[in-house]
Design an enzyme around this catalytic site. Structure first.
Site, PDB file in Angstrom:
ATOM      1  CG  ASP A  62      -0.315  -0.653   2.285  1.00 17.98           C
ATOM      2  OD1 ASP A  62       0.720  -0.059   3.024  1.00 17.98           O
ATOM      3  OD2 ASP A  62      -0.808  -0.390   3.197  1.00 17.98           O
ATOM      4  CG  HIS A 130      -5.802  -2.357   9.113  1.00 17.54           C
ATOM      5  ND1 HIS A 130      -6.171  -1.156  10.050  1.00 17.54           N
ATOM      6  CD2 HIS A 130      -4.187  -2.585   8.682  1.00 17.54           C
ATOM      7  CE1 HIS A 130      -4.738  -0.466  10.630  1.00 17.54           C
ATOM      8  NE2 HIS A 130      -3.861  -1.331   9.372  1.00 17.54           N
TER       9      HIS A 130
END
Length: 234
Positions: A62, A130
């Site tokens: 990410d 997450h």
């Protein structure tokens, strides 16, 4: 899912590196990499090793939206400081956080992953479960996508910024479906604040409310935890 308990993060990094060496010996060519504090000791082991990574490709999970690669809070900067400057790879891929069309950038990133299937994926886990920036509620079918970060994630990451107001509110993240395509996954977690998420990931129901729980369905996951992070597994 195999659980390996370690004394501390240093030992965790050494074990993760041993797993990487085994994977490389079996022909691994593409590494999926993570940021944050959890993989730092692993990267330190990589940098000080005599191994040559110049034939390897890396794909990061990410990147924040809105940060340039020169920002010292960008994940591109983090990776250069902690790994790439010390150990050059053939090619390093990260999402472009300054892309004018972030949705198109997400599609471009999926194409990169398709062209370079990930052999060895490193993960951390957030307090809310997450993985990558796939927040609770993210579809398990999601591939690379633009994420609106939850307040708990913004707060957790604010320690890296001057103030919480400086933390980006969005990121481009490899999706859960993308992560699950990896041949092998090594998840690192250290500290008491990760204990609830680890318990839910290992024993809880498989639910999009705790994204990491999907890892129960992966054929080759190794979880490296210290005693604090593992404290609710007994």
């Amino acid at each position: 899912m195999k659980i390996i308990r370690v004394q501390d993060q240093i030992e965790g990094g050494k074990i993760a590196f041993t797993l990487l060496k085994d994977s490389l010996a079996k022909g691994a060519k593409t590494l999926g990499l993570a940021t944050g504090s959890s993989p730092i000791s692993f990267y330190q082991e990589m940098v000080k090793s005599p191994l040559d990574f110049s034939d390897l490709t890396s794909i990061n999970l990410d990147e924040y939206v809105g940060l340039s690669v020169e920002s010292d809070q960008s994940y591109d900067y983090f990776m250069r400081q902690n790994l790439f400057n010390g150990k050059p790879f053939k090619k390093n891929y990260l999402p472009n956080g300054l892309a004018t069309d972030v949705e198109a950038e997400a599609k471009r990133y999926d194409q990169i992953i398709a062209e370079h299937p990930i052999d060895f994926q490193v993960l951390g886990i957030g307090r809310n479960g997450h993985i990558g920036f796939n927040e609770p509620g993210t579809s398990f079918e999601e591939e690379t996508h633009v994420v609106d970060l939850q307040e708990s994630t913004i707060e957790a990451n604010s320690r890296f910024f001057t103030s919480i107001e400086d933390v980006p509110k969005q990121a481009i993240s490899m999706g859960i479906a993308s992560i699950m395509k990896s041949k092998m996954i090594v998840l690192l977690a250290f500290g008491q604040e990760k204990a609830d998420a680890i318990k839910g990931m290992v024993f809880g129901p498989i639910t999009e409310d705790l994204p990491a729980s999907i890892l129960q369905k992966h054929d080759h996951v190794i979880v490296i935890v210290d005693e604090a992070a593992a404290s609710q597994l007994d």
